[in-house]
Design an enzyme around this catalytic site. Sequence first.
Site, PDB file in Angstrom:
ATOM      1  CB  CYS A  68      -0.881  -0.008   1.242  1.00 15.88           C
ATOM      2  SG  CYS A  68      -2.133   1.278   1.209  1.00 15.88           S
ATOM      3  CG  HIS A 159      -3.895   5.728   0.244  1.00 16.94           C
ATOM      4  ND1 HIS A 159      -4.661   5.836   1.378  1.00 16.94           N
ATOM      5  CD2 HIS A 159      -2.966   4.780   0.518  1.00 16.94           C
ATOM      6  CE1 HIS A 159      -4.205   5.016   2.310  1.00 16.94           C
ATOM      7  NE2 HIS A 159      -3.181   4.354   1.804  1.00 16.94           N
ATOM      8  CG  HIS A 230       2.004   3.851   3.326  1.00 16.15           C
ATOM      9  ND1 HIS A 230       1.420   4.957   2.740  1.00 16.15           N
ATOM     10  CD2 HIS A 230       1.036   2.929   3.418  1.00 16.15           C
ATOM     11  CE1 HIS A 230       0.151   4.707   2.490  1.00 16.15           C
ATOM     12  NE2 HIS A 230      -0.105   3.478   2.899  1.00 16.15           N
ATOM     13  CB  SER A 268      -2.159  16.397   0.954  1.00 20.66           C
ATOM     14  OG  SER A 268      -3.336  15.654   1.145  1.00 20.66           O
ATOM     15  CG  HIS A 286       0.626   6.095   6.568  1.00 16.30           C
ATOM     16  ND1 HIS A 286       0.239   6.351   7.867  1.00 16.30           N
ATOM     17  CD2 HIS A 286      -0.306   5.245   6.076  1.00 16.30           C
ATOM     18  CE1 HIS A 286      -0.874   5.685   8.132  1.00 16.30           C
ATOM     19  NE2 HIS A 286      -1.218   5.011   7.070  1.00 16.30           N
ATOM     20  N   GLY A 287       0.258   9.684   6.884  1.00 14.29           N
ATOM     21  CA  GLY A 287      -0.998  10.411   6.724  1.00 14.29           C
ATOM     22  C   GLY A 287      -1.316  11.103   8.032  1.00 14.29           C
ATOM     23  CE  LYS A 364     -12.763   6.932   0.911  1.00 11.31           C
ATOM     24  NZ  LYS A 364     -11.439   6.564   1.491  1.00 11.31           N
TER      25      LYS A 364
END
Length: 383
Positions: A68, A159, A230, A268, A286-287, A364
């Site tokens: 991922c 992502h 990640h 971001s 990673h976020g 999404k």
Amino acid sequence: MPAVCLIASPETWIEGEALRQLEQTAALPGMRAAVGLPDLHPGKGYPIGAAFLAELVYPALVGNDIGCGMALWQTDQPTHKFKPERAAARLTGLEGPWDGDLEHWRRAQGLASTAFDSALGTIGGGNHFAEVQAVEEILDSDTFAALELDKDRLLLLIHSGSRGLGESVLRAVIDTQGHRGLEPDSAPARAYLKQHDQALHWADANRRLIATRLLDALSLEAERRLDVWHNLVQPVDWAGERLWLHRKGAAPADRGPIVIPGSRGTLSYLVQPGTNNDVSLRSLAHGAGRKWKRGEARGRLSARQRPEDLKKTALGGQVICEDKELLYDEAPEAYKGVDRVVADLVDAGLCRIIATLRPVLTYKVRLPAHKQPGVRKPKRGRR
DNA sequence: ATGTGC
């Protein structure tokens, strides 16, 4: 027990359960160092937003979504010309198999055939997304320019991971070995690592095909600027010793610039890792990291926000998500503030900000066919 | 996270 390091200021929300998981994982046999990054949050047994250095290979630490990661593409679309509503209408059918010549494409990527070929080019669920972004602010123009980025062109951030393939790889090794650490030179470790590496490659290709599908649907051209895993384990030379670095929701700090996405309702960050990040096991957040558990957000938010309200964000972005539960689960409120998370990394001397990116259109999931009104699953076992 | 389950 090895040193456990937490990279987070006192203002950053870290759940107690995540810290317990971090300590418990650090106490596993052969563990040499453990780091919690500011996006640390509880996972299924092991924390997310963490890196572990060990003498052994721990497949369970990498988790099911092997490979991922985040891919960033620079499109040729001038930001001011983009019409999110029109674009949203063109983005359909991305949940199903790609209608191009999949086998030819797969071979060209050097990917072996697996039982999951038809999932190539699909985003998946959970926190996965594809997002059209605009450049908000440039803080390091030299590095920005060196990346061949243009402030007036839209970006596409993907992502996603290895879908069912990574899950099958993890399940296979857990079924025979359990959660124990594997001796790196043992047959089970070799078998796992071979499949793990294949899943990394598959996930990279998956993000590439997802981008291709979106760009085709929007009639845009684009070039990939970065693609960074990640979730992975890899051998590292650590002070002359060969050890295994596990990253679970931890971006590498030794592979060039990375994007640390906020939620769909926040900016971001495009960041440049520092040159010596051994203190954080050569890793960054990673976020933003979840603040609320999955399944918790709907109960907390449904009184003040309807599903329709969640399809427009505070920054004016548009959200394509027809799954109500997911719409709540991935609401910006369910995440920590990415500004604080990135500030923690900067304050710790681990990276500097190149630019901030503003979400314009977040894809999404469209409603799956079997959930569409009036569509029923065919009954099985009857003819 | 997941061809997620009957």
